[in-house]
Design a protein around this motif. Structure first.
Motif, PDB file in Angstrom:
ATOM      1  N   GLU A 148       7.309  27.442  22.235  1.00  0.00           N
ATOM      2  CA  GLU A 148       8.542  26.911  21.664  1.00  0.00           C
ATOM      3  C   GLU A 148       8.809  25.558  22.302  1.00  0.00           C
ATOM      4  OE1 GLU A 148      11.331  30.644  20.245  1.00  0.00           O
ATOM      5  OE2 GLU A 148      11.644  29.797  22.246  1.00  0.00           O
ATOM      6  N   ALA A 149       9.368  24.652  21.538  1.00  0.00           N
ATOM      7  CA  ALA A 149       9.674  23.323  22.066  1.00  0.00           C
ATOM      8  C   ALA A 149      10.967  22.823  21.456  1.00  0.00           C
ATOM      9  CB  ALA A 149       8.539  22.344  21.772  1.00  0.00           C
ATOM     10  N   GLU A 150      11.744  22.118  22.266  1.00  0.00           N
ATOM     11  CA  GLU A 150      12.981  21.526  21.766  1.00  0.00           C
ATOM     12  C   GLU A 150      12.691  20.094  21.331  1.00  0.00           C
ATOM     13  OE1 GLU A 150      16.513  20.600  24.324  1.00  0.00           O
ATOM     14  OE2 GLU A 150      17.417  22.214  23.117  1.00  0.00           O
ATOM     15  N   PHE A 151      12.782  19.844  20.029  1.00  0.00           N
ATOM     16  CA  PHE A 151      12.526  18.522  19.478  1.00  0.00           C
ATOM     17  C   PHE A 151      13.834  17.786  19.250  1.00  0.00           C
ATOM     18  CE2 PHE A 151       8.338  19.921  17.231  1.00  0.00           C
ATOM     19  CZ  PHE A 151       7.700  19.893  18.452  1.00  0.00           C
ATOM     20  N   THR A 152      13.787  16.490  19.421  1.00  0.00           N
ATOM     21  CA  THR A 152      14.906  15.630  19.054  1.00  0.00           C
ATOM     22  C   THR A 152      14.592  15.013  17.696  1.00  0.00           C
ATOM     23  OG1 THR A 152      15.373  15.117  21.368  1.00  0.00           O
ATOM     24  CG2 THR A 152      16.290  13.632  19.709  1.00  0.00           C
ATOM     25  N   VAL A 153      15.434  15.280  16.715  1.00  0.00           N
ATOM     26  CA  VAL A 153      15.188  14.804  15.349  1.00  0.00           C
ATOM     27  C   VAL A 153      16.392  14.010  14.856  1.00  0.00           C
ATOM     28  CG1 VAL A 153      13.664  16.720  14.807  1.00  0.00           C
ATOM     29  CG2 VAL A 153      16.100  16.935  14.318  1.00  0.00           C
ATOM     30  N   ASP A 154      16.131  13.099  13.959  1.00  0.00           N
ATOM     31  CA  ASP A 154      17.186  12.284  13.352  1.00  0.00           C
ATOM     32  C   ASP A 154      17.067  12.393  11.837  1.00  0.00           C
ATOM     33  OD1 ASP A 154      19.064  10.489  12.535  1.00  0.00           O
ATOM     34  OD2 ASP A 154      18.127   8.726  13.440  1.00  0.00           O
ATOM     35  N   PRO A 155      17.935  13.177  11.183  1.00  0.00           N
ATOM     36  CA  PRO A 155      17.874  13.347   9.733  1.00  0.00           C
ATOM     37  C   PRO A 155      18.068  12.046   8.953  1.00  0.00           C
ATOM     38  CG  PRO A 155      19.237  15.053  10.720  1.00  0.00           C
ATOM     39  CD  PRO A 155      18.966  14.029  11.785  1.00  0.00           C
ATOM     40  N   GLN A 156      18.600  11.006   9.604  1.00  0.00           N
ATOM     41  CA  GLN A 156      18.858   9.738   8.922  1.00  0.00           C
ATOM     42  C   GLN A 156      17.739   8.713   9.127  1.00  0.00           C
ATOM     43  OE1 GLN A 156      21.444   9.780   6.891  1.00  0.00           O
ATOM     44  NE2 GLN A 156      21.866  11.838   7.665  1.00  0.00           N
ATOM     45  N   THR A 157      16.678   9.108   9.832  1.00  0.00           N
ATOM     46  CA  THR A 157      15.622   8.144  10.099  1.00  0.00           C
ATOM     47  C   THR A 157      14.895   7.760   8.823  1.00  0.00           C
ATOM     48  OG1 THR A 157      13.684   7.691  11.469  1.00  0.00           O
ATOM     49  CG2 THR A 157      13.879   9.896  10.565  1.00  0.00           C
ATOM     50  N   TRP A 158      14.390   6.531   8.770  1.00  0.00           N
ATOM     51  CA  TRP A 158      13.684   6.028   7.585  1.00  0.00           C
ATOM     52  C   TRP A 158      12.378   6.793   7.365  1.00  0.00           C
ATOM     53  CZ3 TRP A 158      14.394   3.570   3.292  1.00  0.00           C
ATOM     54  CH2 TRP A 158      13.350   2.898   2.642  1.00  0.00           C
ATOM     55  N   ASN A 159      11.644   7.067   8.456  1.00  0.00           N
ATOM     56  CA  ASN A 159      10.395   7.819   8.370  1.00  0.00           C
ATOM     57  C   ASN A 159      10.682   9.280   8.674  1.00  0.00           C
ATOM     58  OD1 ASN A 159       7.740   8.622   8.208  1.00  0.00           O
ATOM     59  ND2 ASN A 159       7.137   7.715  10.165  1.00  0.00           N
ATOM     60  N   GLN A 160      11.130  10.027   7.681  1.00  0.00           N
ATOM     61  CA  GLN A 160      11.519  11.410   7.901  1.00  0.00           C
ATOM     62  C   GLN A 160      10.297  12.264   8.209  1.00  0.00           C
ATOM     63  OE1 GLN A 160      14.102  12.867   4.822  1.00  0.00           O
ATOM     64  NE2 GLN A 160      15.746  11.529   5.458  1.00  0.00           N
TER      65      GLN A 160
END
Length: 280
Positions: A148-160
Motif C-alpha cells: 500500500e502507498a499513500e499517493f499525492t494526487v491533484d485532480p486539477q492537474t493538466w496531465n491527469q
C-alpha cells in the motif's frame, strides 16, 4: 461554443497532415481557459463519445484534434477480435478500454486497472456513456510486489493520471492506494486466453510487466506500453533490463510513431514514447 471557435475546431479536427497538434495549439490556445461548461465530444473517426471539460490534456486533445493516441487505437483494432480478453493497466478516463471493448464485443472481456478515485469516476461515466458493459474496473495499481502507498494526487492537474509519493504539491490531496501483482489476482487466474495488454502508469511499466511474467509466459499476449525516460529515471527503472526481460520471453519490440512501428534491435535504440511488443 462561439462561431469562431467552431470554425477553429472544424479545421483542427479535420486536418490530416503532419503538424496537426501544433496547429491546434496555435488556433485554440486560449480555449481551455474559456471553456466553462462540461459536455460530450465524439471522436472524429470512431464511434466513441467522451465527457470533456477541456481542463486536462487527454480531454483537450479529443476536443481539439478529434482523437487521442490514434496510433494506439489502430494497434488495439488489429490486435483484438470478437471474444478476446484484454487488460488496460492505467485506465485513466477510459478511452483505451472503450476501444478494447468495441473490438472484443459482447463475448469478450476487458479488465481495467485505475487506482485514482477521481479518474475512476470519469472512467465509469465514459463507460456508461458508450455502453461498454464488458469492461470490469479494478480499483488498484499493479506492480511486482503487493503493498500500500499513500499517493499525492491533484485532480486539477493538466496531465491527469500523474501522482507523487511526496506531499509538497500545493492544492493536491492524498489517497491510499492498494498495489497488487497481476499474477496473483483471482480475477485473472481463470483466464483461458489473453490477447492484449496495454500499460501506461507514469513510470512503473517495467514493474507491472515483472508482476505479470506468468501471464505473459502462459498466454503470450501482445503488449503496448509507455516508456518515458524521465519517469523511468525517477522510479529507478531500466529500459535495458526491460528489453532483456521481454526478449527473453520471446517478444520482438517495435517503437510506435504516427506512421507505424519501427523494429527495435537494441535497447540503446529505444526512445521515449510507446512500444509495441509481438510474441515470436
Amino acid at each position: 461554443m462561439k462561431r469562431r471557435d467552431r470554425i477553429k475546431f472544424n479545421i483542427t479536427r479535420n486536418w490530416n497532415f503532419p503538424g496537426k497538434e501544433r496547429l491546434s495549439s496555435l488556433l485554440n490556445k486560449s480555449y481551455p481557459e474559456r471553456l466553462g461548461k462540461a459536455g460530450i465530444t465524439w471522436l472524429a473517426h470512431e464511434d466513441i463519445a467522451i465527457y470533456t471539460t477541456g481542463n486536462s490534456y487527454i480531454e483537450w486533445s479529443i476536443l481539439s484534434n478529434g482523437t487521442y493516441e490514434d496510433e494506439i487505437g489502430k494497434l488495439i483494432r488489429i490486435s483484438l477480435n470478437e471474444g478476446d480478453t484484454a487488460l488496460d493497466v492505467g485506465g485513466n478516463i477510459g478511452l483505451q478500454s472503450i476501444r478494447m471493448s468495441q473490438r472484443v464485443g459482447k463475448s469478450g472481456k476487458v479488465f481495467a486497472f485505475e487506482p485514482l478515485n477521481y479518474l475512476q469516476e470519469k472512467f465509469k461515466n465514459n463507460l456508461a456513456l458508450n455502453r461498454a458493459n464488458n469492461v470490469t474496473l479494478l480499483p488498484y495499481a499493479l506492480s511486482d510486489t503487493e503493498s500500500e502507498a499513500e499517493f499525492t494526487v491533484d485532480p486539477q492537474t493538466w496531465n491527469q493520471g500523474t501522482f507523487s509519493l511526496s506531499d509538497n504539491q500545493q492544492g493536491a490531496e492524498k489517497q491510499l492506494v492498494t498495489i497488487k501483482v497481476a499474477d496473483q489476482l483471482p480475477e485473472l487466474a481463470p483466464l483461458s486466453s489473453l490477447s492484449l495488454v496495454k500499460i501506461d502508469v507514469e513510470g512503473f511499466e517495467y514493474q507491472v510487466l515483472l508482476g505479470m511474467k506468468g501471464l505473459l509466459q502462459k498466454h503470450k499476449p501482445r503488449i503496448i506500453f509507455e516508456y518515458d525516460d524521465n519517469y523511468w529515471k525517477t522510479t529507478g527503472q531500466d529500459i535495458k533490463g526491460c528489453h532483456f526481460f521481454l526478449t527473453e520471453l520471446g517478444y520482438t519490440l517495435y517503437q510506435i510513431d504516427k506512421f507505424g512501428c519501427d523494429l527495435v534491435n537494441t535497447a540503446e535504440g529505444i526512445e521515449s514514447g510507446n512500444l509495441f511488443c509481438i510474441p515470436r
